[in-house]
Design an enzyme around this catalytic site. Sequence first.
Site, PDB file in Angstrom:
ATOM      1  N   GLN A  78       0.878  -1.163  -0.085  1.00  0.00           N
ATOM      2  CA  GLN A  78      -0.108  -0.060   0.066  1.00  0.00           C
ATOM      3  C   GLN A  78       1.021   1.178   0.084  1.00  0.00           C
ATOM      4  O   GLN A  78       1.170   1.846   1.050  1.00  0.00           O
ATOM      5  CB  GLN A  78      -0.836   0.064   1.274  1.00  0.00           C
ATOM      6  CG  GLN A  78      -1.782   1.282   1.241  1.00  0.00           C
ATOM      7  CD  GLN A  78      -3.352   0.885   1.658  1.00  0.00           C
ATOM      8  OE1 GLN A  78      -3.576  -0.212   2.203  1.00  0.00           O
ATOM      9  NE2 GLN A  78      -4.006   1.964   1.357  1.00  0.00           N
ATOM     10  N   PHE A  79       1.282   1.825  -1.035  1.00  0.00           N
ATOM     11  CA  PHE A  79       2.094   2.980  -1.303  1.00  0.00           C
ATOM     12  C   PHE A  79       1.410   4.302  -0.740  1.00  0.00           C
ATOM     13  O   PHE A  79       2.204   5.135  -0.446  1.00  0.00           O
ATOM     14  CB  PHE A  79       2.471   3.269  -3.010  1.00  0.00           C
ATOM     15  CG  PHE A  79       1.375   3.519  -3.747  1.00  0.00           C
ATOM     16  CD1 PHE A  79       1.371   4.923  -4.054  1.00  0.00           C
ATOM     17  CD2 PHE A  79       0.809   2.737  -4.460  1.00  0.00           C
ATOM     18  CE1 PHE A  79       0.244   5.518  -4.613  1.00  0.00           C
ATOM     19  CE2 PHE A  79      -0.476   2.961  -5.113  1.00  0.00           C
ATOM     20  CZ  PHE A  79      -0.505   4.653  -5.522  1.00  0.00           C
ATOM     21  N   THR A  80       0.267   3.942  -0.572  1.00  0.00           N
ATOM     22  CA  THR A  80      -0.572   5.199  -0.317  1.00  0.00           C
ATOM     23  C   THR A  80      -0.199   5.537   1.380  1.00  0.00           C
ATOM     24  O   THR A  80      -0.603   6.793   1.754  1.00  0.00           O
ATOM     25  CB  THR A  80      -2.032   5.336  -0.452  1.00  0.00           C
ATOM     26  OG1 THR A  80      -2.481   3.985   0.340  1.00  0.00           O
ATOM     27  CG2 THR A  80      -2.414   5.103  -1.708  1.00  0.00           C
TER      28      THR A  80
END
Length: 147
Positions: A78-80
């Site tokens: 989850q790069f967010t």
Amino acid sequence: MKAVVQRVTEASVTVDGETTGRIGRGLLVLVCAMPDDTPEDVAFLAGKIAKLRIFQDDDGKMNHSVQNIRGAVLAVSQFTLAAQWRKGNRPGFSAAAPPAKGEAFYDLFVEELRKLDFVVETGRFGADMQVSLINDGPVTLWLDTAD
């Protein structure tokens, strides 16, 4: 690395209508690699998550780890988690590791957890995923190896 760890009674991830990972009791871990992360950060985070005492004992105290209860882990990239949100209203994600490093470190994170003898299910790096969970407690922790 950054991670959001959620104690769950069940969790699953679906990509294009296909379930890529499903667990019962255990941990859902949303994980994000950062540009300055090292393999040592990955191993440290995996080891810390394995030993976090966030499951209740017979007295209702959080004294057991996911290892103790023989739980599973669902690891989802989850790069967010690297969102930059202070300026404007649309978050930026350039603070996350570049995709090649992000994927390599996500794979290494999963490998490190499996070395600890866990059942580890996964999402699919870079895919649009639908994650379902029943958060137990709720217990949710934010971990950052930079801290």
